[in-house]
Design a protein around this motif. Structure first.
Motif, mmCIF file in Angstrom:
data_model
loop_
_atom_site.group_PDB
_atom_site.id
_atom_site.type_symbol
_atom_site.label_atom_id
_atom_site.label_comp_id
_atom_site.label_asym_id
_atom_site.label_seq_id
_atom_site.Cartn_x
_atom_site.Cartn_y
_atom_site.Cartn_z
ATOM 1 N N ARG A 12 0.833 -1.211 0.000
ATOM 2 C CA ARG A 12 0.000 0.000 0.000
ATOM 3 C C ARG A 12 0.866 1.260 0.000
ATOM 4 O O ARG A 12 0.571 2.225 -0.707
ATOM 5 C CB ARG A 12 -0.929 -0.015 1.209
ATOM 6 C CG ARG A 12 -1.937 1.086 1.168
ATOM 7 C CD ARG A 12 -3.158 0.768 1.987
ATOM 8 N NE ARG A 12 -4.061 1.910 1.914
ATOM 9 C CZ ARG A 12 -4.703 2.411 2.937
ATOM 10 N NH1 ARG A 12 -4.584 1.846 4.119
ATOM 11 N NH2 ARG A 12 -5.483 3.451 2.805
ATOM 12 N N ILE A 13 1.945 1.249 0.788
ATOM 13 C CA ILE A 13 2.867 2.390 0.804
ATOM 14 C C ILE A 13 3.437 2.607 -0.591
ATOM 15 O O ILE A 13 3.485 3.731 -1.089
ATOM 16 C CB ILE A 13 3.992 2.181 1.838
ATOM 17 C CG1 ILE A 13 3.438 2.300 3.257
ATOM 18 C CG2 ILE A 13 5.127 3.183 1.634
ATOM 19 C CD1 ILE A 13 4.416 1.873 4.346
ATOM 20 N N LEU A 16 0.812 4.180 -2.885
ATOM 21 C CA LEU A 16 0.572 5.588 -2.561
ATOM 22 C C LEU A 16 1.745 6.467 -2.982
ATOM 23 O O LEU A 16 1.545 7.581 -3.475
ATOM 24 C CB LEU A 16 0.291 5.739 -1.065
ATOM 25 C CG LEU A 16 -1.057 5.201 -0.587
ATOM 26 C CD1 LEU A 16 -1.100 5.126 0.932
ATOM 27 C CD2 LEU A 16 -2.195 6.061 -1.115
ATOM 28 N N ILE A 17 2.966 5.966 -2.803
ATOM 29 C CA ILE A 17 4.141 6.735 -3.217
ATOM 30 C C ILE A 17 4.144 6.890 -4.732
ATOM 31 O O ILE A 17 4.422 7.978 -5.250
ATOM 32 C CB ILE A 17 5.449 6.083 -2.721
ATOM 33 C CG1 ILE A 17 5.553 6.203 -1.198
ATOM 34 C CG2 ILE A 17 6.660 6.733 -3.379
ATOM 35 C CD1 ILE A 17 6.719 5.459 -0.585
ATOM 36 N N LYS A 20 1.999 9.505 -5.683
ATOM 37 C CA LYS A 20 2.350 10.751 -4.988
ATOM 38 C C LYS A 20 1.179 11.218 -4.138
ATOM 39 O O LYS A 20 0.831 12.396 -4.115
ATOM 40 C CB LYS A 20 2.786 11.822 -5.982
ATOM 41 C CG LYS A 20 4.007 11.416 -6.782
ATOM 42 C CD LYS A 20 4.372 12.450 -7.817
ATOM 43 C CE LYS A 20 5.638 12.024 -8.500
ATOM 44 N NZ LYS A 20 5.483 11.614 -9.853
ATOM 45 N N THR A 22 0.671 10.065 -0.653
ATOM 46 C CA THR A 22 0.800 9.613 0.736
ATOM 47 C C THR A 22 0.283 10.655 1.712
ATOM 48 O O THR A 22 -0.177 10.320 2.787
ATOM 49 C CB THR A 22 2.261 9.298 1.102
ATOM 50 O OG1 THR A 22 3.025 10.503 1.070
ATOM 51 C CG2 THR A 22 2.858 8.250 0.193
ATOM 52 N N LEU A 28 -0.334 9.780 6.345
ATOM 53 C CA LEU A 28 -0.030 8.423 5.878
ATOM 54 C C LEU A 28 -0.167 7.421 7.020
ATOM 55 O O LEU A 28 -0.722 6.336 6.838
ATOM 56 C CB LEU A 28 1.367 8.359 5.266
ATOM 57 C CG LEU A 28 1.814 6.995 4.745
ATOM 58 C CD1 LEU A 28 0.839 6.433 3.715
ATOM 59 C CD2 LEU A 28 3.220 7.074 4.164
ATOM 60 N N LYS A 31 -3.757 6.729 7.428
ATOM 61 C CA LYS A 31 -4.263 5.881 6.342
ATOM 62 C C LYS A 31 -3.915 4.415 6.579
ATOM 63 O O LYS A 31 -4.682 3.519 6.250
ATOM 64 C CB LYS A 31 -3.671 6.301 4.990
ATOM 65 C CG LYS A 31 -4.212 7.590 4.442
ATOM 66 C CD LYS A 31 -3.516 7.951 3.129
ATOM 67 C CE LYS A 31 -3.922 9.332 2.665
ATOM 68 N NZ LYS A 31 -3.259 9.731 1.411
ATOM 69 N N TYR A 56 10.928 12.726 0.741
ATOM 70 C CA TYR A 56 9.708 13.452 1.057
ATOM 71 C C TYR A 56 9.727 14.765 0.289
ATOM 72 O O TYR A 56 10.691 15.521 0.362
ATOM 73 C CB TYR A 56 9.585 13.711 2.561
ATOM 74 C CG TYR A 56 8.285 14.383 2.915
ATOM 75 C CD1 TYR A 56 7.103 13.650 2.937
ATOM 76 C CD2 TYR A 56 8.225 15.737 3.166
ATOM 77 C CE1 TYR A 56 5.889 14.250 3.225
ATOM 78 C CE2 TYR A 56 7.017 16.357 3.457
ATOM 79 C CZ TYR A 56 5.859 15.613 3.489
ATOM 80 O OH TYR A 56 4.659 16.222 3.764
ATOM 81 N N SER A 62 4.059 14.894 0.140
ATOM 82 C CA SER A 62 3.939 13.460 -0.073
ATOM 83 C C SER A 62 5.329 12.842 -0.201
ATOM 84 O O SER A 62 6.269 13.495 -0.625
ATOM 85 C CB SER A 62 3.155 13.191 -1.366
ATOM 86 O OG SER A 62 3.054 11.803 -1.605
ATOM 87 N N TYR A 63 5.413 11.565 0.194
ATOM 88 C CA TYR A 63 6.611 10.809 -0.137
ATOM 89 C C TYR A 63 6.560 10.516 -1.627
ATOM 90 O O TYR A 63 5.484 10.280 -2.196
ATOM 91 C CB TYR A 63 6.670 9.493 0.640
ATOM 92 C CG TYR A 63 7.009 9.669 2.092
ATOM 93 C CD1 TYR A 63 8.324 9.868 2.505
ATOM 94 C CD2 TYR A 63 6.012 9.637 3.072
ATOM 95 C CE1 TYR A 63 8.642 10.022 3.840
ATOM 96 C CE2 TYR A 63 6.321 9.799 4.411
ATOM 97 C CZ TYR A 63 7.641 9.981 4.787
ATOM 98 O OH TYR A 63 7.958 10.153 6.104
#
Length: 125
Positions: A12-13, A16-17, A20, A22, A28, A31, A56, A62-63
């Protein structure tokens, strides 16, 4: 360093990264239903152990990835032909980050349902 890492959270990370999306570390963590400090530990693990090019972006809040990496959680079958087998060698990718270059890295992985237990040791050569 021993960490229990949820494979679904890692996936999931990553998603999301890549989008863009997160948000801030606090967003985050919310989430992912985890603490901000737990999130920082996972991000550190991805960067330091798995060499993920995560940064970051304060502009995007966002990350993001510095460059698009290949990240897979699973197995992929790749059959080499005879010529490829004779010219393919293991080793460090020249473009990989040079962190801990002078250290041996030993990773032991124990899988329990959807979680992976990583035991990472760095030893001086």
């Amino acid at each position: 360093m021993k960490k229990l890492v949820d494979l679904e959270k890692l996936s999931r990370i990553d998603k999301l990264i890549r989008r863009k999306a997160t948000g801030t570390p606090k967003q985050l963590a919310q989430k992912l239903e985890m603490s901000k400090s737990g999130l920082y530990e996972i991000i550190a693990f991805l960067k330091e152990v798995m060499y993920a090019p995560i940064i970051y972006s304060s502009n995007r809040l966002s990350y993001v990835y510095e460059y698009p990496p290949n990240f897979y959680l699973g197995f992929e079958r790749d059959v080499l032909n005879r010529d490829e087998m004779q010219t393919t060698y293991g080793g460090l990718d020249e473009e990989a980050p040079q962190k801990n270059q002078n250290k041996k890295r030993k990773i032991e992985i124990e899988i329990d349902e959807n979680q992976v237990f990583f035991d990472v040791d760095f030893e001086e050569e």
